[in-house]
Design an enzyme around this catalytic site. Structure first.
Site, PDB file in Angstrom:
ATOM      1  N   GLY A   1      34.073  34.234  44.262  1.00 31.71           N
ATOM      2  CA  GLY A   1      33.710  35.541  43.731  1.00 31.71           C
ATOM      3  C   GLY A   1      32.292  35.939  44.080  1.00 31.71           C
ATOM      4  O   GLY A   1      31.517  35.160  44.649  1.00 31.71           O
TER       5      GLY A   1
ATOM      6  N   GLY B   1      40.516  35.103  37.918  1.00 29.59           N
ATOM      7  CA  GLY B   1      41.527  35.403  38.917  1.00 29.59           C
ATOM      8  C   GLY B   1      41.400  36.766  39.549  1.00 29.59           C
ATOM      9  O   GLY B   1      42.250  37.167  40.342  1.00 29.59           O
ATOM     10  N   GLY B   2      40.306  37.482  39.230  1.00 28.92           N
ATOM     11  CA  GLY B   2      40.083  38.769  39.875  1.00 28.92           C
ATOM     12  C   GLY B   2      39.977  38.658  41.384  1.00 28.92           C
ATOM     13  O   GLY B   2      40.291  39.589  42.113  1.00 28.92           O
ATOM     14  N   GLY B   3      39.549  37.481  41.856  1.00 33.56           N
ATOM     15  CA  GLY B   3      39.459  37.227  43.287  1.00 33.56           C
ATOM     16  C   GLY B   3      40.683  36.562  43.870  1.00 33.56           C
ATOM     17  O   GLY B   3      40.666  36.140  45.033  1.00 33.56           O
TER      18      GLY B   3
ATOM     19  N   GLU C   1      41.178  27.487  41.607  1.00 34.21           N
ATOM     20  CA  GLU C   1      40.046  27.366  40.682  1.00 34.21           C
ATOM     21  C   GLU C   1      40.399  26.438  39.526  1.00 34.21           C
ATOM     22  O   GLU C   1      39.598  25.595  39.118  1.00 34.21           O
ATOM     23  CB  GLU C   1      39.657  28.747  40.156  1.00 34.21           C
ATOM     24  CG  GLU C   1      38.990  29.629  41.192  1.00 34.21           C
ATOM     25  CD  GLU C   1      38.769  31.055  40.724  1.00 34.21           C
ATOM     26  OE1 GLU C   1      37.974  31.759  41.366  1.00 34.21           O
ATOM     27  OE2 GLU C   1      39.393  31.463  39.730  1.00 34.21           O
TER      28      GLU C   1
END
Length: 240
Positions: free
Chosen positions: A42, A108-110, A116
Protein backbone atom coordinates in the site's frame (compact mmCIF):
# COMPACT_ATOMS: atom_id res chain seq x y z
CA UNK A 1 -4.78 0.10 24.72
CA UNK A 2 -2.01 2.38 25.92
CA UNK A 3 -0.64 5.43 24.18
CA UNK A 4 2.84 6.92 24.01
CA UNK A 5 3.75 10.43 22.82
CA UNK A 6 5.56 11.13 19.60
CA UNK A 7 9.34 11.17 19.40
CA UNK A 8 9.66 11.66 15.64
CA UNK A 9 10.35 14.76 13.53
CA UNK A 10 7.16 16.69 12.90
CA UNK A 11 6.09 20.02 11.46
CA UNK A 12 2.63 21.61 11.63
CA UNK A 13 0.08 21.27 8.80
CA UNK A 14 1.67 18.20 7.23
CA UNK A 15 -0.06 16.70 4.19
CA UNK A 16 -1.37 13.14 4.29
CA UNK A 17 1.56 12.08 2.12
CA UNK A 18 4.00 13.67 4.56
CA UNK A 19 2.29 11.93 7.49
CA UNK A 20 2.66 8.60 5.67
CA UNK A 21 6.38 9.27 5.26
CA UNK A 22 6.59 10.19 8.95
CA UNK A 23 5.02 6.93 10.16
CA UNK A 24 7.08 4.96 7.66
CA UNK A 25 10.22 6.42 9.21
CA UNK A 26 8.84 5.83 12.72
CA UNK A 27 8.55 2.09 12.00
CA UNK A 28 12.30 1.63 11.45
CA UNK A 29 13.17 1.12 15.17
CA UNK A 30 10.92 -1.96 15.18
CA UNK A 31 13.14 -3.65 12.56
CA UNK A 32 15.75 -5.85 14.23
CA UNK A 33 19.27 -5.66 12.74
CA UNK A 34 20.16 -8.88 10.92
CA UNK A 35 16.54 -9.98 10.65
CA UNK A 36 14.17 -10.71 7.79
CA UNK A 37 11.32 -8.21 8.00
CA UNK A 38 7.73 -8.79 6.90
CA UNK A 39 6.54 -6.05 4.55
CA UNK A 40 2.93 -5.30 3.62
CA UNK A 41 1.36 -3.46 0.72
CA UNK A 42 0.00 0.00 0.00
CA UNK A 43 0.87 3.68 -0.22
CA UNK A 44 1.90 3.99 3.44
CA UNK A 45 4.01 0.85 3.23
CA UNK A 46 5.71 2.29 0.15
CA UNK A 47 6.94 5.12 2.40
CA UNK A 48 8.23 2.54 4.88
CA UNK A 49 10.08 0.72 2.09
CA UNK A 50 11.66 4.00 1.02
CA UNK A 51 12.79 4.57 4.62
CA UNK A 52 14.02 0.96 4.89
CA UNK A 53 16.55 1.72 2.14
CA UNK A 54 18.60 3.58 4.76
CA UNK A 55 19.22 0.33 6.67
CA UNK A 56 19.17 -2.21 3.84
CA UNK A 57 22.74 -3.30 4.64
CA UNK A 58 21.75 -4.05 8.25
CA UNK A 59 18.94 -6.52 7.53
CA UNK A 60 19.01 -9.97 5.93
CA UNK A 61 16.07 -9.23 3.67
CA UNK A 62 12.29 -9.18 3.57
CA UNK A 63 9.21 -11.31 3.01
CA UNK A 64 6.69 -9.38 0.93
CA UNK A 65 2.91 -9.61 0.76
CA UNK A 66 2.54 -8.60 -2.89
CA UNK A 67 4.21 -8.46 -6.27
CA UNK A 68 4.18 -4.64 -6.09
CA UNK A 69 6.03 -4.54 -2.76
CA UNK A 70 8.48 -7.20 -3.93
CA UNK A 71 9.38 -5.10 -6.96
CA UNK A 72 9.82 -1.97 -4.84
CA UNK A 73 12.04 -3.79 -2.32
CA UNK A 74 14.19 -5.35 -5.04
CA UNK A 75 14.55 -1.98 -6.77
CA UNK A 76 16.33 -0.58 -3.70
CA UNK A 77 18.53 -3.65 -3.32
CA UNK A 78 16.74 -5.58 -0.56
CA UNK A 79 16.65 -9.36 -0.99
CA UNK A 80 13.11 -10.77 -0.95
CA UNK A 81 12.54 -14.26 0.41
CA UNK A 82 9.54 -16.44 -0.36
CA UNK A 83 7.34 -16.97 2.70
CA UNK A 84 8.01 -20.72 2.43
CA UNK A 85 11.73 -20.09 3.04
CA UNK A 86 11.18 -18.50 6.46
CA UNK A 87 9.72 -20.12 9.58
CA UNK A 88 9.12 -16.98 11.64
CA UNK A 89 9.51 -13.22 11.28
CA UNK A 90 10.23 -10.87 14.16
CA UNK A 91 7.99 -8.11 12.84
CA UNK A 92 5.49 -7.38 10.10
CA UNK A 93 4.96 -3.76 9.01
CA UNK A 94 1.76 -2.94 7.14
CA UNK A 95 -0.97 -0.34 6.80
CA UNK A 96 -4.72 -0.52 7.41
CA UNK A 97 -7.88 0.78 5.81
CA UNK A 98 -9.45 0.95 9.27
CA UNK A 99 -8.18 0.13 12.76
CA UNK A 100 -10.20 0.20 15.97
CA UNK A 101 -9.15 0.83 19.56
CA UNK A 102 -8.45 -2.88 20.15
CA UNK A 103 -6.07 -3.23 17.18
CA UNK A 104 -8.58 -5.04 14.95
CA UNK A 105 -8.41 -3.91 11.33
CA UNK A 106 -9.99 -3.89 7.91
CA UNK A 107 -7.38 -4.44 5.21
CA UNK A 108 -7.35 -5.28 1.54
CA UNK A 109 -7.87 -1.98 -0.24
CA UNK A 110 -4.77 -2.89 -2.24
CA UNK A 111 -6.14 -6.39 -3.01
CA UNK A 112 -3.29 -8.16 -1.18
CA UNK A 113 -5.26 -9.24 1.91
CA UNK A 114 -4.65 -12.99 1.67
CA UNK A 115 -0.88 -12.72 1.39
CA UNK A 116 -0.89 -9.97 4.02
CA UNK A 117 -2.69 -12.28 6.43
CA UNK A 118 -0.25 -15.12 5.69
CA UNK A 119 2.83 -12.98 6.38
CA UNK A 120 1.19 -11.48 9.47
CA UNK A 121 0.57 -15.00 10.79
CA UNK A 122 4.29 -15.77 10.41
CA UNK A 123 5.29 -12.74 12.47
CA UNK A 124 5.67 -12.33 16.23
CA UNK A 125 4.65 -8.66 16.12
CA UNK A 126 2.36 -6.70 13.79
CA UNK A 127 3.16 -2.98 13.58
CA UNK A 128 0.44 -1.05 11.79
CA UNK A 129 1.33 2.28 10.18
CA UNK A 130 -1.51 4.63 9.25
CA UNK A 131 -2.80 8.18 9.42
CA UNK A 132 -5.31 9.24 12.07
CA UNK A 133 -8.26 9.08 9.67
CA UNK A 134 -8.02 5.27 9.80
CA UNK A 135 -8.75 5.06 13.56
CA UNK A 136 -12.43 4.20 14.13
CA UNK A 137 -14.75 3.17 16.94
CA UNK A 138 -16.38 0.35 14.96
CA UNK A 139 -15.14 -1.37 11.80
CA UNK A 140 -17.25 -1.27 8.66
CA UNK A 141 -17.39 2.26 7.23
CA UNK A 142 -14.62 1.36 4.79
CA UNK A 143 -15.85 -1.17 2.19
CA UNK A 144 -14.83 -4.62 3.43
CA UNK A 145 -12.65 -6.49 0.90
CA UNK A 146 -13.24 -10.23 0.55
CA UNK A 147 -11.09 -12.35 -1.75
CA UNK A 148 -13.26 -15.00 -3.40
CA UNK A 149 -13.04 -17.80 -5.94
CA UNK A 150 -14.82 -16.37 -9.00
CA UNK A 151 -17.44 -19.14 -9.36
CA UNK A 152 -18.63 -18.44 -5.78
CA UNK A 153 -18.83 -14.64 -6.00
CA UNK A 154 -22.57 -14.31 -6.63
CA UNK A 155 -23.54 -16.74 -3.89
CA UNK A 156 -21.22 -15.02 -1.39
CA UNK A 157 -22.73 -11.66 -2.37
CA UNK A 158 -26.16 -13.07 -1.47
CA UNK A 159 -24.84 -14.24 1.90
CA UNK A 160 -23.62 -10.72 2.66
CA UNK A 161 -27.01 -9.35 1.59
CA UNK A 162 -28.60 -11.57 4.24
CA UNK A 163 -26.38 -9.81 6.80
CA UNK A 164 -27.46 -6.37 5.54
CA UNK A 165 -24.43 -5.76 3.34
CA UNK A 166 -24.09 -4.87 -0.33
CA UNK A 167 -21.28 -6.63 -2.19
CA UNK A 168 -19.76 -5.21 -5.37
CA UNK A 169 -17.26 -7.01 -7.58
CA UNK A 170 -14.09 -4.92 -7.74
CA UNK A 171 -13.19 -3.90 -11.29
CA UNK A 172 -9.76 -3.47 -12.79
CA UNK A 173 -9.17 0.20 -13.56
CA UNK A 174 -12.39 1.36 -11.93
CA UNK A 175 -16.07 0.43 -12.01
CA UNK A 176 -16.54 1.77 -15.55
CA UNK A 177 -14.12 -0.81 -17.03
CA UNK A 178 -16.38 -3.77 -16.27
CA UNK A 179 -13.34 -6.07 -16.15
CA UNK A 180 -12.92 -7.83 -12.78
CA UNK A 181 -9.72 -7.17 -10.89
CA UNK A 182 -7.62 -10.33 -10.57
CA UNK A 183 -5.50 -10.68 -7.43
CA UNK A 184 -1.93 -11.96 -7.26
CA UNK A 185 -3.56 -15.31 -6.38
CA UNK A 186 -5.76 -15.33 -9.51
CA UNK A 187 -8.99 -14.63 -7.60
CA UNK A 188 -11.57 -11.81 -7.44
CA UNK A 189 -12.44 -9.22 -4.77
CA UNK A 190 -15.87 -8.34 -3.41
CA UNK A 191 -16.12 -4.98 -1.62
CA UNK A 192 -18.93 -5.02 0.95
CA UNK A 193 -20.64 -1.91 2.30
CA UNK A 194 -23.38 -1.43 4.87
CA UNK A 195 -21.86 -3.54 7.65
CA UNK A 196 -21.11 -2.67 11.26
CA UNK A 197 -18.61 -5.20 12.56
CA UNK A 198 -19.08 -5.17 16.33
CA UNK A 199 -17.54 -8.63 16.87
CA UNK A 200 -14.48 -8.77 14.59
CA UNK A 201 -13.29 -12.18 15.84
CA UNK A 202 -16.68 -13.80 15.39
CA UNK A 203 -17.28 -12.11 12.03
CA UNK A 204 -13.90 -13.16 10.62
CA UNK A 205 -14.44 -16.75 11.76
CA UNK A 206 -17.96 -16.84 10.29
CA UNK A 207 -17.15 -15.45 6.84
CA UNK A 208 -13.97 -17.48 6.42
CA UNK A 209 -16.09 -20.64 6.71
CA UNK A 210 -18.23 -19.78 3.68
CA UNK A 211 -17.30 -22.01 0.72
CA UNK A 212 -15.48 -19.97 -1.91
CA UNK A 213 -14.09 -17.33 0.46
CA UNK A 214 -10.30 -17.24 0.23
CA UNK A 215 -10.08 -14.75 3.09
CA UNK A 216 -12.04 -11.84 4.50
CA UNK A 217 -10.34 -8.48 5.06
CA UNK A 218 -11.06 -8.41 8.79
CA UNK A 219 -7.77 -8.83 10.65
CA UNK A 220 -8.88 -9.88 14.12
CA UNK A 221 -6.94 -13.11 14.65
CA UNK A 222 -3.91 -11.35 13.09
CA UNK A 223 -4.52 -8.02 14.85
CA UNK A 224 -2.01 -5.22 15.30
CA UNK A 225 0.14 -5.18 18.42
CA UNK A 226 1.29 -1.60 17.83
CA UNK A 227 -0.11 1.19 15.66
CA UNK A 228 1.99 4.18 14.63
CA UNK A 229 -0.61 6.78 13.81
CA UNK A 230 0.20 9.94 11.87
CA UNK A 231 -1.85 12.56 13.71
CA UNK A 232 -2.31 16.32 13.84
CA UNK A 233 0.31 16.50 16.61
CA UNK A 234 2.82 14.03 15.13
CA UNK A 235 3.10 10.25 15.50
CA UNK A 236 0.98 8.64 18.19
CA UNK A 237 2.03 5.14 19.29
CA UNK A 238 -0.91 2.93 20.27
CA UNK A 239 -0.08 -0.35 22.01
CA UNK A 240 -2.75 -3.04 22.17
Amino acid sequence: MSQKPTSHPYKPNMTQDELKALVGQAALPYVEPGSIVGVGTGSTVNKFIDALATMKDRIAGAVSSSVASTERLQAIGIKVFDATEVDELAVYIDGADEIDHAGYMIKGGGAALTREKIVAAQSRKFVCIADESKLVQTLGSFPLPVEVIPMAARRIARQFAALGGTATLRSKGGAESGEPLVTDNGQHILDVTGLKITDPLGFESQVNQWPGVVTVGVFAFQKAHVCLLGASDGVRTLVF
